[in-house]
Motif scaffolding. Sequence first.
Motif, PDB file in Angstrom:
ATOM      1  N   LEU A   4       0.646  -1.230   0.065  1.00 31.95           N
ATOM      2  CA  LEU A   4      -0.256   0.075  -0.036  1.00 31.95           C
ATOM      3  C   LEU A   4       0.775   1.348  -0.031  1.00 31.95           C
ATOM      4  O   LEU A   4       0.668   2.352  -0.599  1.00 31.95           O
ATOM      5  CB  LEU A   4      -0.804   0.033   1.323  1.00 31.95           C
ATOM      6  N   GLU A  98      -7.500   3.017  -6.289  1.00 33.10           N
ATOM      7  CA  GLU A  98      -7.084   3.564  -4.846  1.00 33.10           C
ATOM      8  C   GLU A  98      -8.456   3.776  -4.248  1.00 33.10           C
ATOM      9  O   GLU A  98      -8.622   3.519  -3.081  1.00 33.10           O
ATOM     10  CB  GLU A  98      -6.121   4.629  -4.778  1.00 33.10           C
ATOM     11  N   MET A  99      -9.331   4.475  -5.025  1.00 35.12           N
ATOM     12  CA  MET A  99     -10.692   4.745  -4.349  1.00 35.12           C
ATOM     13  C   MET A  99     -11.582   3.476  -4.060  1.00 35.12           C
ATOM     14  O   MET A  99     -12.245   3.295  -3.024  1.00 35.12           O
ATOM     15  CB  MET A  99     -11.511   5.777  -5.145  1.00 35.12           C
ATOM     16  N   HIS A 101     -10.111   0.215  -3.407  1.00 35.19           N
ATOM     17  CA  HIS A 101      -9.546  -0.138  -2.232  1.00 35.19           C
ATOM     18  C   HIS A 101      -9.978   0.536  -0.959  1.00 35.19           C
ATOM     19  O   HIS A 101     -10.183  -0.075   0.164  1.00 35.19           O
ATOM     20  CB  HIS A 101      -8.033  -0.024  -2.401  1.00 35.19           C
ATOM     21  N   SER A 102     -10.140   1.875  -1.183  1.00 41.21           N
ATOM     22  CA  SER A 102     -10.726   2.580   0.219  1.00 41.21           C
ATOM     23  C   SER A 102     -12.060   2.255   0.340  1.00 41.21           C
ATOM     24  O   SER A 102     -12.280   2.186   1.610  1.00 41.21           O
ATOM     25  CB  SER A 102     -10.627   4.106  -0.253  1.00 41.21           C
ATOM     26  N   GLU A 103     -12.849   2.096  -0.602  1.00 40.76           N
ATOM     27  CA  GLU A 103     -14.236   1.639  -0.370  1.00 40.76           C
ATOM     28  C   GLU A 103     -14.487   0.360   0.380  1.00 40.76           C
ATOM     29  O   GLU A 103     -15.250   0.238   1.188  1.00 40.76           O
ATOM     30  CB  GLU A 103     -15.021   1.562  -1.786  1.00 40.76           C
ATOM     31  N   ARG A 105     -12.174  -1.249   2.364  1.00 42.18           N
ATOM     32  CA  ARG A 105     -11.525  -0.946   3.452  1.00 42.18           C
ATOM     33  C   ARG A 105     -12.742  -0.472   4.391  1.00 42.18           C
ATOM     34  O   ARG A 105     -13.124  -0.658   5.521  1.00 42.18           O
ATOM     35  CB  ARG A 105     -10.319  -0.094   3.656  1.00 42.18           C
ATOM     36  N   LEU A 106     -13.415   0.635   3.832  1.00 42.32           N
ATOM     37  CA  LEU A 106     -14.444   1.079   4.386  1.00 42.32           C
ATOM     38  C   LEU A 106     -15.824   0.338   4.849  1.00 42.32           C
ATOM     39  O   LEU A 106     -16.189   0.329   6.063  1.00 42.32           O
ATOM     40  CB  LEU A 106     -15.030   2.440   3.709  1.00 42.32           C
ATOM     41  N   CYS A 128     -19.431  -2.039  -3.245  1.00 42.12           N
ATOM     42  CA  CYS A 128     -18.230  -1.111  -3.611  1.00 42.12           C
ATOM     43  C   CYS A 128     -18.830  -0.317  -4.990  1.00 42.12           C
ATOM     44  O   CYS A 128     -18.574   0.813  -5.064  1.00 42.12           O
ATOM     45  CB  CYS A 128     -17.057  -1.665  -3.908  1.00 42.12           C
ATOM     46  N   ASN A 195     -13.532   5.248 -10.925  1.00 51.58           N
ATOM     47  CA  ASN A 195     -13.676   4.471  -9.692  1.00 51.58           C
ATOM     48  C   ASN A 195     -14.887   3.505  -9.993  1.00 51.58           C
ATOM     49  O   ASN A 195     -15.100   2.168  -9.777  1.00 51.58           O
ATOM     50  CB  ASN A 195     -14.319   5.414  -8.416  1.00 51.58           C
TER      51      ASN A 195
END
Length: 229
Positions: A4, A98-99, A101-103, A105-106, A128, A195
């Motif tokens: 990451l 990256e967005m 992946h962030s979603e 994780r969220l 997602c 995204n």
Amino acid sequence: MALLAEKAKLLLILFILWCGYLALGMLVFTALEGKDEVEEEETKWNHGDSVWFSFVLLTTVGYGDVTPKTGLGKGLSILYAIFGIPLTILLLRLIGLEMLHSERRLINAIEGRFLRRNRPPHHLHHKCFLLAILFWLLLLLVGAAIQMLAEDWSYGDSLYFYTITFMTVGFGDLVPLARYISVPLTMLGLAAVSNILHGAASLPLIRRITAGSLRDEEMAEVEEQEISV
């Protein structure tokens, strides 16, 4: 974690390169299109015009409100686009990924910490994808409201403008005067579209269709080779 960190570093380096390329376009096009040899005074570019032209060129929006008049400016626009558009596509691709992946994780954090679910989230890819669409819609609605106030447009015109812009169509019938607002919002909108595309590509149905089409292409190539032999 190390992976990451490497991705974040790559994204940062690419973003710095893209900003530097945009600044280079500002300097070059201001020097070419803002010089005294340009015939009409109103067609001479300032730094803002050059940044705007470079931005809409790199993002392929191309409203057509600012275009080069000199022959050298037109020629350099071609070279600038050849190297800059792939750089922009790569940057937006990495941001969209990256967005995504962030979603993920969220969603994992929400279901694990707040909903007390100890198992992996069900239908994670669908969630997602839905979250990506909701973010794009929120950005569209908020951006339209901001632009409406800045331009004295109707809300419908602002929605139309940003929808067309986010799709990189750029008809040019509506061109913002408040460029300092539309530039960052447009960049966010393009990243949001990236995204959505990444989210759609990760859906099981889309992956099966894509895998099937790839197998069909491979089988077709094998058949062509057998026929040629």
